[in-house]
Scaffold this motif. Structure first.
Motif, PDB file in Angstrom:
ATOM      1  N   GLY A   1       0.763  -1.258   0.000  1.00  0.00           N
ATOM      2  CA  GLY A   1       0.000   0.000   0.000  1.00  0.00           C
ATOM      3  C   GLY A   1       0.790   1.303   0.000  1.00  0.00           C
ATOM      4  N   ASN A   2       2.054   1.289   0.414  1.00  0.00           N
ATOM      5  CA  ASN A   2       2.804   2.547   0.507  1.00  0.00           C
ATOM      6  C   ASN A   2       3.024   3.203  -0.855  1.00  0.00           C
ATOM      7  N   THR A   3       3.529   2.426  -1.791  1.00  0.00           N
ATOM      8  CA  THR A   3       3.828   2.984  -3.121  1.00  0.00           C
ATOM      9  C   THR A   3       2.519   3.393  -3.819  1.00  0.00           C
ATOM     10  N   ARG A   4       1.453   2.608  -3.544  1.00  0.00           N
ATOM     11  CA  ARG A   4       0.143   2.955  -4.135  1.00  0.00           C
ATOM     12  C   ARG A   4      -0.319   4.333  -3.666  1.00  0.00           C
ATOM     13  N   LYS A   5      -0.157   4.590  -2.368  1.00  0.00           N
ATOM     14  CA  LYS A   5      -0.606   5.868  -1.792  1.00  0.00           C
ATOM     15  C   LYS A   5       0.091   7.049  -2.489  1.00  0.00           C
TER      16      LYS A   5
ATOM     17  N   THR B   1       8.354   2.236  -7.495  1.00  0.00           N
ATOM     18  CA  THR B   1       8.580   0.862  -7.007  1.00  0.00           C
ATOM     19  C   THR B   1       8.830   0.855  -5.505  1.00  0.00           C
ATOM     20  N   PRO B   2       8.406  -0.212  -4.818  1.00  0.00           N
ATOM     21  CA  PRO B   2       8.940  -0.414  -3.463  1.00  0.00           C
ATOM     22  C   PRO B   2      10.372  -0.938  -3.582  1.00  0.00           C
ATOM     23  N   ILE B   3      11.172  -0.733  -2.549  1.00  0.00           N
ATOM     24  CA  ILE B   3      12.522  -1.319  -2.511  1.00  0.00           C
ATOM     25  C   ILE B   3      12.405  -2.729  -1.962  1.00  0.00           C
ATOM     26  N   TRP B   4      12.968  -3.668  -2.663  1.00  0.00           N
ATOM     27  CA  TRP B   4      13.016  -5.052  -2.180  1.00  0.00           C
ATOM     28  C   TRP B   4      14.492  -5.468  -2.125  1.00  0.00           C
ATOM     29  N   ALA B   5      14.972  -5.813  -0.936  1.00  0.00           N
ATOM     30  CA  ALA B   5      16.360  -6.256  -0.754  1.00  0.00           C
ATOM     31  C   ALA B   5      17.342  -5.317  -1.457  1.00  0.00           C
ATOM     32  N   GLY B   6      17.108  -4.012  -1.282  1.00  0.00           N
ATOM     33  CA  GLY B   6      18.009  -3.009  -1.859  1.00  0.00           C
ATOM     34  C   GLY B   6      17.903  -2.880  -3.369  1.00  0.00           C
ATOM     35  N   ASN B   7      16.876  -3.461  -3.946  1.00  0.00           N
ATOM     36  CA  ASN B   7      16.754  -3.495  -5.404  1.00  0.00           C
ATOM     37  C   ASN B   7      15.377  -3.020  -5.881  1.00  0.00           C
TER      38      ASN B   7
ATOM     39  N   GLY C   1      10.607   2.999   0.551  1.00  0.00           N
ATOM     40  CA  GLY C   1      11.472   2.004   1.190  1.00  0.00           C
ATOM     41  C   GLY C   1      11.571   2.285   2.674  1.00  0.00           C
ATOM     42  N   LEU C   2      12.149   1.356   3.414  1.00  0.00           N
ATOM     43  CA  LEU C   2      12.345   1.573   4.848  1.00  0.00           C
ATOM     44  C   LEU C   2      13.310   2.720   5.081  1.00  0.00           C
ATOM     45  N   SER C   3      14.325   2.830   4.205  1.00  0.00           N
ATOM     46  CA  SER C   3      15.289   3.922   4.349  1.00  0.00           C
ATOM     47  C   SER C   3      15.356   4.696   3.035  1.00  0.00           C
TER      48      SER C   3
HETATM   49  C1  LIG Z   1      10.831  -8.458   0.480  1.00  0.00           C
HETATM   50  C2  LIG Z   1      11.061  -7.058   0.955  1.00  0.00           C
HETATM   51  C3  LIG Z   1      12.342  -6.581   1.068  1.00  0.00           C
HETATM   52  C4  LIG Z   1      12.572  -5.250   1.470  1.00  0.00           C
HETATM   53  N1  LIG Z   1      13.847  -4.778   1.488  1.00  0.00           N
HETATM   54  C5  LIG Z   1      14.068  -3.459   1.746  1.00  0.00           C
HETATM   55  C6  LIG Z   1      15.382  -2.913   1.660  1.00  0.00           C
HETATM   56  O1  LIG Z   1      16.356  -3.587   1.353  1.00  0.00           O
HETATM   57  N2  LIG Z   1      15.546  -1.596   1.930  1.00  0.00           N
HETATM   58  C7  LIG Z   1      14.488  -0.786   2.275  1.00  0.00           C
HETATM   59  O2  LIG Z   1      14.699   0.417   2.480  1.00  0.00           O
HETATM   60  N3  LIG Z   1      13.229  -1.271   2.377  1.00  0.00           N
HETATM   61  C8  LIG Z   1      12.990  -2.589   2.125  1.00  0.00           C
HETATM   62  N4  LIG Z   1      11.721  -3.105   2.199  1.00  0.00           N
HETATM   63  C9  LIG Z   1      10.636  -2.251   2.696  1.00  0.00           C
HETATM   64  C10 LIG Z   1       9.725  -1.737   1.593  1.00  0.00           C
HETATM   65  O3  LIG Z   1      10.460  -1.229   0.496  1.00  0.00           O
HETATM   66  C11 LIG Z   1       8.819  -0.618   2.124  1.00  0.00           C
HETATM   67  O4  LIG Z   1       8.076  -1.078   3.213  1.00  0.00           O
HETATM   68  C12 LIG Z   1       7.909  -0.089   1.055  1.00  0.00           C
HETATM   69  O5  LIG Z   1       7.343   1.132   1.466  1.00  0.00           O
HETATM   70  C13 LIG Z   1       6.795  -1.063   0.728  1.00  0.00           C
HETATM   71  O6  LIG Z   1       6.028  -0.547  -0.326  1.00  0.00           O
HETATM   72  P1  LIG Z   1       4.581  -1.116  -0.662  1.00  0.00           P
HETATM   73  O7  LIG Z   1       3.740  -0.940   0.589  1.00  0.00           O
HETATM   74  O8  LIG Z   1       4.102  -0.258  -1.769  1.00  0.00           O
HETATM   75  O9  LIG Z   1       4.718  -2.555  -1.028  1.00  0.00           O
HETATM   76  C14 LIG Z   1      11.470  -4.426   1.823  1.00  0.00           C
HETATM   77  C15 LIG Z   1      10.169  -4.940   1.742  1.00  0.00           C
HETATM   78  C16 LIG Z   1       9.957  -6.237   1.296  1.00  0.00           C
HETATM   79  C17 LIG Z   1       8.545  -6.756   1.161  1.00  0.00           C
END
Ligand SMILES: Cc1cc2nc3c(=O)[nH]c(=O)nc-3n(C[C@H](O)[C@H](O)[C@H](O)COP(=O)(O)O)c2cc1C
Length: 164
Positions: free
Chosen positions: A12-16, A76-82, A107-109
């Motif tokens: 939901g974060n990126t959607r918002k 995009t959301p960040i997944w594992a730094g990617n 992303g978290l950071s």
């Molecule tokens: C599998 C996975 C891996 C993630 N890895 C990272 C990361 O490496 N660095 C980071 O800043 N956030 C990481 N996150 C956190 C998400 O990027 C963050 O919560 C984001 O706002 C989620 O977006 P969404 O709600 O649109 O899916 C990760 C989230 C998931 C699900």
């Protein structure tokens, strides 16, 4: 200028952010949907793993043709730094059809600028503007200043193209 906001969101974060950008700029909205389930702990693990390995996934059909627009904003959301696997896939499929681009991530950071670099490399285009928003900022609703700058940058570009 006609614009399109394209995003994927697992939680939901990126959607918002995408919805707010599309409303502010009156751009169309395209939510990318993955055929692979990313729900629950298994979905979380597959998301992290696929992103780390830079794997592509199988997307559901998109509704909008990016080549009919003048600016594509991609989030995009960040997944594992990617880059998340669904957005990596979207970029790979449509990169030849992008006019101008701008990118954002949640992303978290906010230490994930290498993701922007890679999005730029895949698209082969310099983004008009960039926006990074953390989940903490979204939870506390404290990202408006930077989102306003991003929107202002894109509005200015639109005015240039439209000659007013
Ligand atoms: C599998 C996975 C891996 C993630 N890895 C990272 C990361 O490496 N660095 C980071 O800043 N956030 C990481 N996150 C956190 C998400 O990027 C963050 O919560 C984001 O706002 C989620 O977006 P969404 O709600 O649109 O899916 C990760 C989230 C998931 C699900």
């Amino acid at each position: 200028m006609k614009g399109l906001v394209v995003f994927y969101s697992r939680s939901g974060n990126t959607r918002k952010i995408a919805q707010e950008i599309s409303t502010a700029l009156k751009f169309d909205l395209e939510e990318i949907l993955d055929t692979k389930s990313r729900k629950g702990i298994l979905g979380f693990l597959s998301a992290g793993n696929d992103a780390m390995q830079k794997r592509l996934t199988l997307l559901k059909e998109v509704k909008h043709d990016p080549s009919l627009y003048e600016l594509i904003v991609i989030g995009t959301p960040i997944w594992a730094g990617n880059i998340s696997a669904p957005i990596r896939t979207y970029l790979n499929i449509h990169k030849k059809n992008f006019p101008q681009v701008a990118f954002f991530y949640s992303g978290l950071s906010s230490d994930n600028s290498k993701v922007f670099k890679e999005m730029e490399e895949i698209c082969g285009k310099k983004p008009l503007s960039l926006l990074e928003v953390t989940s903490r900022e979204i939870k506390r609703n404290i990202y408006y200043e930077k989102m306003k700058k991003f929107i202002d940058d894109l509005s200015k570009e639109m005015k240039k193209v439209n000659g007013n």
